[in-house]
Design a protein around this motif. Structure first.
Motif, PDB file in Angstrom:
ATOM      1  N   PRO A  30      -3.918 -49.690   7.882  1.00  0.00           N
ATOM      2  CA  PRO A  30      -3.526 -49.851   6.400  1.00  0.00           C
ATOM      3  C   PRO A  30      -4.137 -48.654   5.475  1.00  0.00           C
ATOM      4  CG  PRO A  30      -5.455 -51.244   7.023  1.00  0.00           C
ATOM      5  CD  PRO A  30      -4.862 -50.857   8.299  1.00  0.00           C
ATOM      6  N   PHE A  31      -4.929 -47.736   6.521  1.00  0.00           N
ATOM      7  CA  PHE A  31      -5.661 -46.672   5.468  1.00  0.00           C
ATOM      8  C   PHE A  31      -4.850 -45.544   5.603  1.00  0.00           C
ATOM      9  CE2 PHE A  31      -9.220 -49.279   4.285  1.00  0.00           C
ATOM     10  CZ  PHE A  31      -9.487 -49.772   5.336  1.00  0.00           C
ATOM     11  N   VAL A  32      -4.801 -44.592   4.766  1.00  0.00           N
ATOM     12  CA  VAL A  32      -4.108 -43.244   4.864  1.00  0.00           C
ATOM     13  C   VAL A  32      -5.011 -42.441   5.291  1.00  0.00           C
ATOM     14  CG1 VAL A  32      -3.077 -41.439   3.841  1.00  0.00           C
ATOM     15  CG2 VAL A  32      -2.546 -44.000   2.746  1.00  0.00           C
ATOM     16  N   ARG A  33      -4.835 -41.749   6.556  1.00  0.00           N
ATOM     17  CA  ARG A  33      -5.823 -40.766   7.102  1.00  0.00           C
ATOM     18  C   ARG A  33      -5.117 -39.558   6.689  1.00  0.00           C
ATOM     19  NH1 ARG A  33     -10.283 -44.060   8.475  1.00  0.00           N
ATOM     20  NH2 ARG A  33      -9.406 -45.896   9.590  1.00  0.00           N
ATOM     21  N   ASN A  34      -5.792 -38.489   6.667  1.00  0.00           N
ATOM     22  CA  ASN A  34      -5.282 -37.098   6.547  1.00  0.00           C
ATOM     23  C   ASN A  34      -5.417 -36.399   7.935  1.00  0.00           C
ATOM     24  OD1 ASN A  34      -8.138 -36.519   6.668  1.00  0.00           O
ATOM     25  ND2 ASN A  34      -8.103 -35.488   4.553  1.00  0.00           N
ATOM     26  N   ASN A  35      -5.978 -37.118   9.025  1.00  0.00           N
ATOM     27  CA  ASN A  35      -6.030 -36.359  10.220  1.00  0.00           C
ATOM     28  C   ASN A  35      -4.991 -36.930  11.267  1.00  0.00           C
ATOM     29  OD1 ASN A  35      -6.823 -35.814  12.997  1.00  0.00           O
ATOM     30  ND2 ASN A  35      -8.792 -35.542  12.299  1.00  0.00           N
ATOM     31  N   LEU A  36      -4.120 -36.135  11.704  1.00  0.00           N
ATOM     32  CA  LEU A  36      -3.102 -36.551  12.434  1.00  0.00           C
ATOM     33  C   LEU A  36      -3.197 -37.300  13.670  1.00  0.00           C
ATOM     34  CD1 LEU A  36      -2.794 -34.415  15.128  1.00  0.00           C
ATOM     35  CD2 LEU A  36      -2.276 -32.611  13.679  1.00  0.00           C
ATOM     36  N   ARG A  37      -4.368 -37.180  14.377  1.00  0.00           N
ATOM     37  CA  ARG A  37      -4.562 -37.979  15.413  1.00  0.00           C
ATOM     38  C   ARG A  37      -4.645 -39.491  15.317  1.00  0.00           C
ATOM     39  NH1 ARG A  37     -10.296 -39.711  16.344  1.00  0.00           N
ATOM     40  NH2 ARG A  37     -11.522 -38.861  14.599  1.00  0.00           N
ATOM     41  N   PHE A  38      -4.754 -39.816  13.996  1.00  0.00           N
ATOM     42  CA  PHE A  38      -4.604 -41.355  13.648  1.00  0.00           C
ATOM     43  C   PHE A  38      -3.204 -41.714  13.625  1.00  0.00           C
ATOM     44  CE2 PHE A  38      -8.905 -42.315  12.830  1.00  0.00           C
ATOM     45  CZ  PHE A  38      -9.557 -41.289  12.451  1.00  0.00           C
ATOM     46  N   TYR A  39      -2.198 -41.027  13.943  1.00  0.00           N
ATOM     47  CA  TYR A  39      -0.682 -41.575  13.599  1.00  0.00           C
ATOM     48  C   TYR A  39      -0.101 -41.563  14.872  1.00  0.00           C
ATOM     49  CZ  TYR A  39      -1.385 -41.086   8.839  1.00  0.00           C
ATOM     50  OH  TYR A  39      -2.018 -41.174   7.451  1.00  0.00           O
ATOM     51  N   ASN A  40       0.382 -42.633  15.324  1.00  0.00           N
ATOM     52  CA  ASN A  40       0.878 -42.847  16.867  1.00  0.00           C
ATOM     53  C   ASN A  40       2.573 -42.581  16.856  1.00  0.00           C
ATOM     54  OD1 ASN A  40      -1.521 -43.677  18.137  1.00  0.00           O
ATOM     55  ND2 ASN A  40      -1.314 -45.458  17.044  1.00  0.00           N
ATOM     56  N   TYR A  41       2.979 -42.525  15.837  1.00  0.00           N
ATOM     57  CA  TYR A  41       4.584 -42.433  15.731  1.00  0.00           C
ATOM     58  C   TYR A  41       4.820 -41.153  14.976  1.00  0.00           C
ATOM     59  CZ  TYR A  41       3.793 -47.238  17.031  1.00  0.00           C
ATOM     60  OH  TYR A  41       3.336 -48.356  17.770  1.00  0.00           O
ATOM     61  N   TRP A  42       5.797 -40.184  15.422  1.00  0.00           N
ATOM     62  CA  TRP A  42       6.135 -39.084  14.700  1.00  0.00           C
ATOM     63  C   TRP A  42       7.843 -38.983  14.845  1.00  0.00           C
ATOM     64  CZ3 TRP A  42       2.883 -35.666  12.467  1.00  0.00           C
ATOM     65  CH2 TRP A  42       1.378 -36.143  12.496  1.00  0.00           C
ATOM     66  N   GLY A  43       8.229 -38.313  13.752  1.00  0.00           N
ATOM     67  CA  GLY A  43       9.576 -37.874  13.819  1.00  0.00           C
ATOM     68  C   GLY A  43       9.848 -36.400  14.396  1.00  0.00           C
ATOM     69  N   GLN A  44      10.949 -35.984  14.303  1.00  0.00           N
ATOM     70  CA  GLN A  44      11.135 -34.603  14.808  1.00  0.00           C
ATOM     71  C   GLN A  44      10.942 -33.398  14.146  1.00  0.00           C
ATOM     72  OE1 GLN A  44      13.317 -36.441  13.598  1.00  0.00           O
ATOM     73  NE2 GLN A  44      14.903 -34.866  12.530  1.00  0.00           N
ATOM     74  N   GLY A  45      10.773 -33.813  12.714  1.00  0.00           N
ATOM     75  CA  GLY A  45      10.614 -32.469  12.037  1.00  0.00           C
ATOM     76  C   GLY A  45      11.889 -31.919  11.298  1.00  0.00           C
ATOM     77  N   THR A  46      11.624 -31.429  10.113  1.00  0.00           N
ATOM     78  CA  THR A  46      12.583 -30.704   9.569  1.00  0.00           C
ATOM     79  C   THR A  46      12.226 -29.606   8.783  1.00  0.00           C
ATOM     80  OG1 THR A  46      14.247 -30.947   7.630  1.00  0.00           O
ATOM     81  CG2 THR A  46      12.172 -32.291   7.139  1.00  0.00           C
TER      82      THR A  46
END
Length: 123
Positions: free
Chosen positions: A101-117
């Motif tokens: 539920p917390f917003v983290r500014n470190n990418l390692r806390f995010y498990n799901y990613w889109g492909q980028g634009t």
């Protein structure tokens, strides 16, 4: 959850773009969503994030006052309105999600990613 970002393009400095991120597989309201960007030759950096519990978005220092993040849970969409763009904003932008539920500014806390634009701002 699967994420897909879109809306990037080429714009002149001072212009605007709106990025979109659609979540599929599970409703986006289950997830804290964030935008990151990777500029040429740099590490992926936090841009903005919004908790799954709602509330005000958090922003990286370099985009405060220029970028606005919002979410539409009914549509499973997340948006990043980018105004007054600068050449330094040139990067590949990614949306990311996590159950935390917390917003983290470190990418390692995010498990799901889109492909980028790709966003390119010309001077």
């Amino acid at each position: 959850v699967q994420l897909q970002a879109s809306g990037g393009g080429l714009v002149q400095a001072g212009g605007s773009l709106r990025l979109s991120c659609v979540a599929s597989g599970r409703t986006s309201s289950w997830y804290t969503i964030a935008w990151f960007r990777r500029a040429p030759g740099k590490e992926r950096a936090f841009v903005a994030g919004i908790s799954r519990n709602g509330g005000s978005p958090y922003y990286g220092d370099s985009v405060k006052g220029r970028f606005t993040m919002s979410r539409d849970n009914a549509m499973n969409m997340v948006y990043l309105q980018m105004n007054n763009l600068e050449p330094e904003d040139t990067a590949v932008y990614y949306c990311a999600a996590d159950n935390d539920p917390f917003v983290r500014n470190n990418l390692r806390f995010y498990n799901y990613w889109g492909q980028g634009t790709q966003v390119t701002v010309s001077s």
